[in-house]
Scaffold this active site. Structure first.
Site: not given
Length: 474
Positions: A152, A250, A284, A453
């Site tokens: 994505n 993630e 997301c 992150e």
């Protein structure tokens, strides 16, 4: 493996993008369904050889002076900057992103490398007061890092792992998604052009069940960084646990967009469409659950409807386009399955003919527990739900297994702070939908992942802390 493995093909219609070919990946243009390139896949033997090469390169990289590592990373950033347009056009072709988004993504890789380079010479340990001597800590690189990137946001999320891992003195093996390997391969070429040591950063295209598993299971890979679905993340975590291997995950999201009655409704409504339609909803952090206080629900719906209906969906290379296609036919079928005939929705338009197109869609009558309201659709679909008061808003916001991101709209600073503390999510925005900045930490609660992150501590996530006590007693 050689860094340049993509082979352009003559345009060809190809409607079965999900056929598993063990030898090569077929990259399709999501807007046209034409074949863009074929890319050889990395076998387990290829992964083994890459780990050996990476480990050898990493030892020299870790031993280099911090200023030299920083200088090379900045040079890498400068080379990426010189190729932003090329990388953006490649991203449009393989991922169907709008040109503006793709340019931002390539620029974000540059910025991440620059930011990480600035941390190299400040990656310091501590001196801890103790009796009888001096105690110091060192932050040492882990070794070889495996980064498994999604389709994505192929470039930026790859760089989330790549940039800080290299800055901390590690080597990186990047496995891009099956559908989007081309920008990763080009970045590896640009790294060599910038002077990054050979084999320090390698790209291993392939299927998750072969190349990805080989990276996860390899004893020479010290850590896995994975971005993708929660289901796959759990399997990777289990494999890493069996080897006591570090992992950052993630994963999915089903983020709320909470609009209180005292908010600037015009601003909230104007911002809501692209908060779930950006990147065709394949994000997301997409705000796909719009929660609106009941007293202003009808007014908000009236304000937001024209914005959804007017979104420009079409050719990603057209500067006026706001939303492109979905990544694949499988993803198109998945999105369609959530918007059943019994649901009422506000819809925009989408092109007909070749390409994986789906219109902007806001479902207005879904039950709070319906699949479209609680599961990650990963497409241009959101639901709008009413709530009664602050307590009810928090209850609805937390009524999902995910906890990655979210927004709330209010003029009341006290409410903004209360609700921000009450919503179980790692990244929240007030009167904004901004989730990701490379200089602030990013990660999720619950099923949305593990670890953080980006931000000022990004480099330390790729280090081991060593404690050394030096006696000063005679």
């Amino acid at each position: 493996m050689a860094h340049r493995t993509a082979r352009p093909e003559e345009p060809e219609r190809h409607h079965v993008s999900e056929v598993l070919d063990p030898v090569r990946l077929t990259v399709l243009n999501p807007a046209t369904e034409e074949v863009v390139a074929t890319v050889p896949t990395a076998t387990r033997d290829d992964v083994d050889a890459a780990v050996v090469r990476a480990a050898a390169a990493q030892r020299g990289w870790a031993a280099a002076a911090p200023a030299d590592r920083a200088r090379l990373l900045r040079r890498f950033a400068a080379v990426v900057d010189a190729h932003v347009e090329e990388l953006a056009l490649l991203e449009v072709r393989e991922a169907g992103h709008t040109l503006g988004n793709a340019r931002w993504e390539a620029g974000n890789v540059r910025d991440l490398l620059d930011f990480a380079a600035g941390g190299v010479e400040r990656l310091s340990g501590r001196q801890i007061p103790v009796a009888g001597g001096i105690d110091v800590t060192f932050l040492e690189p882990l070794g070889v890092i495996g980064v498994i990137a999604p389709w994505n946001f192929p470039m930026p999320i790859a760089a989330w792992g790549l940039a800080p891992a290299l800055a901390a003195g590690n080597a990186v093996l990047l496995k891009p998604a099956e559908t989007t390997p081309l920008t990763a391969l080009r970045l590896a070429e640009l790294a060599l052009e910038a002077g990054i040591p050979e084999h320090l950063f390698q790209v291993l295209p392939g299927h998750g069940s072969v190349t990805g598993d080989a990276l996860v299971e390899h004893p020479g890979v010290a850590k896995i960084v994975f971005t993708g679905s929660t289901g796959v993340g759990k399997r990777i975590m289990a494999k890493c646990a069996a080897r006591v291997k570090r992992v950052t995950l993630e994963l999915g999201g089903k983020s709320p967009n909470i609009v209180f009655a005292d908010a600037d409704l015009e601003a909230a409504a104007a911002a809501a469409p692209m908060a779930f339609l950006d990147n065709t909803g394949q994000d997301c952090c997409a705000r796909t659950r719009i929660l609106v206080q009941r007293s202003v629900y009808d007014r908000f719906l009236a304000l937001v409807t024209p914005g959804i209906e007017s979104v420009v969906v079409g050719d990603p290379l057209d500067e006026k386009t706001q939303m492109g296609p979905l990544i694949s036919r499988a993803q198109l079928d998945r999105v369609r399955s959530y918007v059943t005939d019994d649901l009422t929705a506000v819809r925009g338009s989408a092109p007909e003919g070749p390409g994986f197109w789906y219109p902007p869609t806001l479902v207005t009558d879904a039950a709070p527990t319906a699949p479209v309201a609680v599961e990650e659709v990963f497409g241009p679909v959101a639901v709008v739900l009413p709530f009664e008061d602050e307590e009810d808003a928090v209850r609805l916001a937390n009524a999902t297994e995910y906890g990655l991101s979210g927004s709330l709209w209010t003029r009341d600073v006290g409410r903004a702070l209360r609700v921000s503390r009450a919503v179980a999510a790692g990244n929240l925005s007030v009167n904004s939908h901004s989730s990701v900045r490379y200089w602030t930490p990013f990660g999720g609660y619950k099923q949305s992942g593990l670890g953080r992150e980006l931000g000022p501590d990004a480099l330390t996530a790729f280090t081991e802390t060593k404690n050394v006590f030096i006696s000063t007693e005679a």
